[in-house]
Design a protein around this motif. Structure first.
Motif, mmCIF file in Angstrom:
data_model
loop_
_atom_site.group_PDB
_atom_site.id
_atom_site.type_symbol
_atom_site.label_atom_id
_atom_site.label_comp_id
_atom_site.label_asym_id
_atom_site.label_seq_id
_atom_site.Cartn_x
_atom_site.Cartn_y
_atom_site.Cartn_z
ATOM 1 N N PRO A 1 26.080 -20.556 -41.146
ATOM 2 C CA PRO A 1 25.603 -19.178 -40.930
ATOM 3 C C PRO A 1 24.533 -19.075 -39.852
ATOM 4 C CG PRO A 1 24.845 -20.066 -43.048
ATOM 5 C CD PRO A 1 25.888 -20.999 -42.540
ATOM 6 N N TRP A 2 23.718 -20.125 -39.677
ATOM 7 C CA TRP A 2 22.660 -20.052 -38.676
ATOM 8 C C TRP A 2 23.181 -20.191 -37.245
ATOM 9 C CZ3 TRP A 2 22.761 -23.712 -42.639
ATOM 10 C CH2 TRP A 2 23.296 -24.958 -42.317
ATOM 11 N N ASP A 3 24.468 -20.558 -37.083
ATOM 12 C CA ASP A 3 25.062 -20.652 -35.736
ATOM 13 C C ASP A 3 25.889 -19.419 -35.376
ATOM 14 O OD1 ASP A 3 23.972 -23.093 -35.183
ATOM 15 O OD2 ASP A 3 25.721 -24.271 -35.742
ATOM 16 N N LEU A 4 26.026 -18.494 -36.297
ATOM 17 C CA LEU A 4 26.829 -17.304 -36.038
ATOM 18 C C LEU A 4 26.113 -16.354 -35.084
ATOM 19 C CD1 LEU A 4 28.150 -16.544 -39.644
ATOM 20 C CD2 LEU A 4 29.388 -17.637 -37.758
ATOM 21 N N GLY A 5 26.882 -15.741 -34.187
ATOM 22 C CA GLY A 5 26.346 -14.696 -33.339
ATOM 23 C C GLY A 5 25.759 -15.151 -32.023
ATOM 24 N N TRP A 6 25.749 -16.464 -31.766
ATOM 25 C CA TRP A 6 25.166 -16.918 -30.496
ATOM 26 C C TRP A 6 25.746 -18.223 -29.998
ATOM 27 C CZ3 TRP A 6 22.954 -21.728 -30.082
ATOM 28 C CH2 TRP A 6 22.646 -22.383 -31.271
ATOM 29 N N ARG A 7 26.554 -18.889 -30.774
ATOM 30 C CA ARG A 7 26.957 -20.268 -30.474
ATOM 31 C C ARG A 7 27.498 -20.402 -29.049
ATOM 32 N NH1 ARG A 7 28.900 -25.025 -33.441
ATOM 33 N NH2 ARG A 7 30.164 -26.236 -32.011
ATOM 34 N N ILE A 8 27.070 -21.510 -28.376
ATOM 35 C CA ILE A 8 27.630 -21.883 -27.082
ATOM 36 C C ILE A 8 28.193 -23.285 -27.212
ATOM 37 C CG2 ILE A 8 26.062 -20.460 -25.717
ATOM 38 C CD1 ILE A 8 24.396 -22.951 -25.168
ATOM 39 N N ASP A 9 29.272 -23.584 -26.537
ATOM 40 C CA ASP A 9 29.905 -24.900 -26.603
ATOM 41 C C ASP A 9 29.796 -25.614 -25.255
ATOM 42 O OD1 ASP A 9 30.857 -24.698 -29.309
ATOM 43 O OD2 ASP A 9 32.336 -23.265 -28.576
ATOM 44 N N PHE B 1 19.505 -24.696 -37.192
ATOM 45 C CA PHE B 1 19.225 -23.906 -38.400
ATOM 46 C C PHE B 1 17.811 -23.342 -38.376
ATOM 47 C CE2 PHE B 1 18.083 -28.246 -39.896
ATOM 48 C CZ PHE B 1 16.814 -28.021 -40.387
ATOM 49 N N VAL B 2 16.947 -23.904 -37.534
ATOM 50 C CA VAL B 2 15.605 -23.363 -37.341
ATOM 51 C C VAL B 2 15.602 -22.302 -36.248
ATOM 52 C CG1 VAL B 2 13.252 -23.930 -36.574
ATOM 53 C CG2 VAL B 2 14.445 -25.437 -38.170
ATOM 54 N N ALA B 3 16.331 -22.559 -35.154
ATOM 55 C CA ALA B 3 16.261 -21.687 -33.977
ATOM 56 C C ALA B 3 17.256 -20.535 -33.983
ATOM 57 C CB ALA B 3 16.479 -22.523 -32.711
ATOM 58 N N GLY B 4 18.301 -20.611 -34.798
ATOM 59 C CA GLY B 4 19.399 -19.652 -34.717
ATOM 60 C C GLY B 4 18.976 -18.195 -34.749
ATOM 61 N N ALA B 5 18.157 -17.825 -35.720
ATOM 62 C CA ALA B 5 17.756 -16.420 -35.854
ATOM 63 C C ALA B 5 16.944 -15.953 -34.650
ATOM 64 C CB ALA B 5 16.955 -16.229 -37.142
ATOM 65 N N ALA B 6 16.085 -16.837 -34.122
ATOM 66 C CA ALA B 6 15.275 -16.473 -32.959
ATOM 67 C C ALA B 6 16.134 -16.315 -31.711
ATOM 68 C CB ALA B 6 14.192 -17.529 -32.730
ATOM 69 N N VAL C 1 19.313 -15.267 -31.767
ATOM 70 C CA VAL C 1 20.078 -14.031 -31.946
ATOM 71 C C VAL C 1 19.271 -12.811 -31.511
ATOM 72 C CG1 VAL C 1 21.114 -12.497 -33.657
ATOM 73 C CG2 VAL C 1 21.586 -14.942 -33.751
ATOM 74 N N VAL C 2 17.983 -12.767 -31.837
ATOM 75 C CA VAL C 2 17.167 -11.591 -31.494
ATOM 76 C C VAL C 2 16.570 -11.694 -30.088
ATOM 77 C CG1 VAL C 2 16.621 -11.133 -33.903
ATOM 78 C CG2 VAL C 2 15.074 -12.561 -32.538
ATOM 79 N N GLY C 3 16.789 -12.818 -29.409
ATOM 80 C CA GLY C 3 16.337 -12.939 -28.028
ATOM 81 C C GLY C 3 14.948 -13.494 -27.828
ATOM 82 N N ASN C 4 14.316 -13.989 -28.884
ATOM 83 C CA ASN C 4 12.980 -14.558 -28.726
ATOM 84 C C ASN C 4 12.993 -15.841 -27.899
ATOM 85 O OD1 ASN C 4 12.050 -12.480 -30.260
ATOM 86 N ND2 ASN C 4 11.562 -13.709 -32.070
ATOM 87 N N VAL C 5 14.098 -16.595 -28.029
ATOM 88 C CA VAL C 5 14.275 -17.807 -27.234
ATOM 89 C C VAL C 5 15.721 -17.855 -26.747
ATOM 90 C CG1 VAL C 5 12.477 -19.195 -28.350
ATOM 91 C CG2 VAL C 5 14.784 -19.171 -29.293
ATOM 92 N N ARG C 6 15.953 -18.670 -25.729
ATOM 93 C CA ARG C 6 17.292 -18.841 -25.181
ATOM 94 C C ARG C 6 17.686 -20.309 -25.246
ATOM 95 N NH1 ARG C 6 16.952 -16.703 -19.264
ATOM 96 N NH2 ARG C 6 18.829 -18.021 -19.191
ATOM 97 N N PRO C 7 18.948 -20.615 -25.591
ATOM 98 C CA PRO C 7 19.411 -22.007 -25.563
ATOM 99 C C PRO C 7 19.699 -22.442 -24.128
ATOM 100 C CG PRO C 7 21.198 -20.566 -26.253
ATOM 101 C CD PRO C 7 19.978 -19.692 -26.100
#
Length: 307
Positions: A299-307, A244-249, A251-257
């Motif tokens: 909502p903070w996991d939408l748009g980038w989630r990896i399993d 919930f802290v990292a999700g937005a970053a 999505v925009v590519g500032n960080v990668r999981p």
């Protein structure tokens, strides 16, 4: 005389220590208070209060009866309130405790929506990472992350809270991308000291349920996940923070999981409230509101989630 009136007066006298004070609490006379308690003793066939010219003291039977009667009166009053609230709009002061980062980042916007939907409810929110005592400190609801330790509270699970390992593209370009958690020993890590064991990062084996811990070291340690994210975005190392802290970053590519398919088992987000057969309407509508907003994918996991 109504039996319930007799019980209420007995409890009031026990609480205040005198017939006069008990009578004043219930808006009647001392003689009426004495009459009601005597009537109750007569119906029960047992002495509940020892009377002297100076002091009143309960008998053993009186102490036991008062404890159970007080609980029954509270339940009866809650039942009355719950029936009245069926047709009335929820109202009153709602005191909420929530962790700082999640509370300000994710919960506060939802509470603004809740306030618009329920204008008769007053909201008092305390943001603190300290686990509050709901009953002793007068809170109606607490929102907490992680399995609740207090088994006396009702805990409603709202959604999972994932913990992700992240790094900026610049850091990975300069230091390489680790493909297994064991490789973290060769990297600079940014440590969130809010975790129970901040230097032990847990991972599942890819494709399995076995969990392993990796010991990490880092020259930057913060007791705040947002500060850890900021340091990771600046390319200063690899961080482990809630999604919930990292999700937005992300999505925009500032960080990668990192470490696809190896995340530790998610924590849970819970709404906690004291037990009671008849839940106050203001608490019920808040818990239902939050459960509805967090239903499904957070909502903070939408748009980038990896399993």
């Amino acid at each position: 005389m109504d039996r319930l009136d007799c019980i209420r007066m007995f409890v009031a006298v026990m609480d205040t220590g005198s017939f006069a004070a008990g009578a004043a609490r219930l808006g009647t006379s001392s003689s009426q208070a004495s009459k009601l308690v005597s009537r109750l003793e007569g119906d029960l066939g047992v002495q509940l209060i020892k009377r002297t010219t100076r002091v009143l003291s309960p008998t053993e039977a009186g102490t036991s009866y008062c404890e159970r009667a007080r609980a029954l009166l509270e339940e009866f009053d809650q039942l009355d309130a719950s029936v009245r609230n069926v047709s009335a709009a929820p109202s009153g002061l709602l005191r909420i405790a929530a962790p700082i980062t999640f509370g300000t980042r994710q919960l506060a916007p939802l509470l603004n929506m809740f306030a618009e939907q329920y204008p008769d409810i007053q909201i008092d929110v305390s943001f603190s990472d300290r686990p509050v005592n709901l009953v002793e400190e007068g809170f109606d609801v607490a929102v907490r992350i992680g399995r609740p330790a207090d088994s006396t509270l009702i805990a409603r699970r709202l959604c999972p809270i994932r913990i992700v390992v992240i790094a900026s593209p610049a850091y990975l370009a300069g230091h390489g991308t680790p493909t297994t958690p064991a490789e973290l020993v060769d990297h600079t890590c940014i440590v969130d000291t809010n975790f129970r064991d901040p230097l032990q990062w847990r991972f599942r084996q890819r494709g399995g349920d076995d969990v392993a811990s990796v010991s990490v070291q880092g020259r930057m340690r913060f007791s705040n996940a947002e500060a850890c994210l900021s340091a990771a975005e600046a390319g200063l190392g690899i961080a482990r923070v809630p999604s919930f802290v990292a999700g937005a970053a992300i999505v925009v590519g500032n960080v990668r999981p990192l470490f696809h398919g190896m995340e530790d088992e998610p924590h849970g987000l819970y709404a906690l409230y004291p037990p009671g057969r008849y839940l106050a309407a203001k608490v019920r509508v808040l818990v239902d509101f939050l459960a509805d907003r967090f239903r499904g994918e957070p909502p903070w996991d939408l748009g980038w989630r990896i399993d």
